[in-house]
Design a protein around this motif. Sequence first.
Motif, mmCIF file in Angstrom:
data_model
loop_
_atom_site.group_PDB
_atom_site.id
_atom_site.type_symbol
_atom_site.label_atom_id
_atom_site.label_comp_id
_atom_site.label_asym_id
_atom_site.label_seq_id
_atom_site.Cartn_x
_atom_site.Cartn_y
_atom_site.Cartn_z
ATOM 1 N N ARG A 31 12.954 26.034 24.097
ATOM 2 C CA ARG A 31 13.718 27.368 24.696
ATOM 3 C C ARG A 31 14.726 27.869 24.155
ATOM 4 N N TYR A 99 13.438 19.030 30.120
ATOM 5 C CA TYR A 99 13.686 20.305 30.839
ATOM 6 C C TYR A 99 15.116 19.957 31.511
ATOM 7 N N GLY A 100 16.052 20.836 31.529
ATOM 8 C CA GLY A 100 17.274 20.689 32.319
ATOM 9 C C GLY A 100 18.450 20.010 31.658
ATOM 10 N N THR B 31 23.806 25.687 36.326
ATOM 11 C CA THR B 31 23.679 24.181 35.851
ATOM 12 C C THR B 31 24.781 23.601 35.409
ATOM 13 N N SER B 48 22.500 15.919 34.883
ATOM 14 C CA SER B 48 22.191 17.321 35.191
ATOM 15 C C SER B 48 21.912 17.697 36.563
ATOM 16 N N ILE B 55 18.964 16.865 38.981
ATOM 17 C CA ILE B 55 17.849 17.066 38.353
ATOM 18 C C ILE B 55 17.542 16.184 37.210
ATOM 19 N N ILE B 56 18.601 15.400 36.609
ATOM 20 C CA ILE B 56 18.438 14.419 35.568
ATOM 21 C C ILE B 56 19.452 13.575 35.838
ATOM 22 N N GLU B 58 20.103 10.115 33.569
ATOM 23 C CA GLU B 58 19.458 9.320 32.247
ATOM 24 C C GLU B 58 19.902 7.915 32.394
ATOM 25 N N GLN B 97 18.808 26.134 33.377
ATOM 26 C CA GLN B 97 18.524 24.988 32.803
ATOM 27 C C GLN B 97 17.822 25.102 31.245
#
Lengths: 114, 112
Positions: A31, A99-100, B31, B48, B55-56, B58, B97
């Motif tokens: 991206r 993604y993100g 974001t 994230s 959404i994330i 880790e 994002q």
Amino acid sequence: EDQVTQSPEALRLQEGESSSLNCSYTVSGLRGLFWYRQDPGKGPEFLFTLYSAGEEKEKERLKATLTKKESFLHITAPKPEDSATYLCAVGAEAGGTSYGKLTFGQGTILTVHP
Amino acid sequence: DTAVSQTPKYLVTQMGNDKSIKCEQNLGHDTMYWYKQDSKKFLKIMFSYNNKELIINETVPNRFSPKSPDKAHLNLHINSLELGDSAVYFCASSPRQGTEAFFGQGTRLTVV
């Protein structure tokens, strides 16, 4: 998984001695590729975004270029104030495993001696 | 007029304590992130959020719990601090994002 590798780990230049930093990447759908500068004790400072192969961006003595596998940060006639850690990161397209988030390389520590 | 601000800048605490780091962005971004920077300066994503939604996540220990009360704020709470948690923690935000992120000044956490 997306990966970003920067080289060299450290680079020492004399003032006025031009050189390049390398950022190799693998990403499932790029991206954007991002360059940052980080000074000791501070957060990374955004420099450039590159979106597609062949694209170039310039800012003062810095010029960033992008191919399908790597990016270069060219430093022309550097000055001592250009000394910093330079970080490269990639952002993935929607649907990609990364993604993100931005995935960063380990950075290149640049020291420019007067 | 700071774009991404996090507090405190320095945090020294004993093992086993619970602490929080706050982050606010005034850029109108969707974001927000928490990154951890180790002693070798490597930035690793922790969490994230997009529009307040996680959404994330880790592989971060359950002792770390982020909270986003609204789109402009993302806080990080850490329970039962361990020596290995010592690092610099950065908050950041992006317009969307996967786009360029703007970072706060960092919180240097030292666990003794």
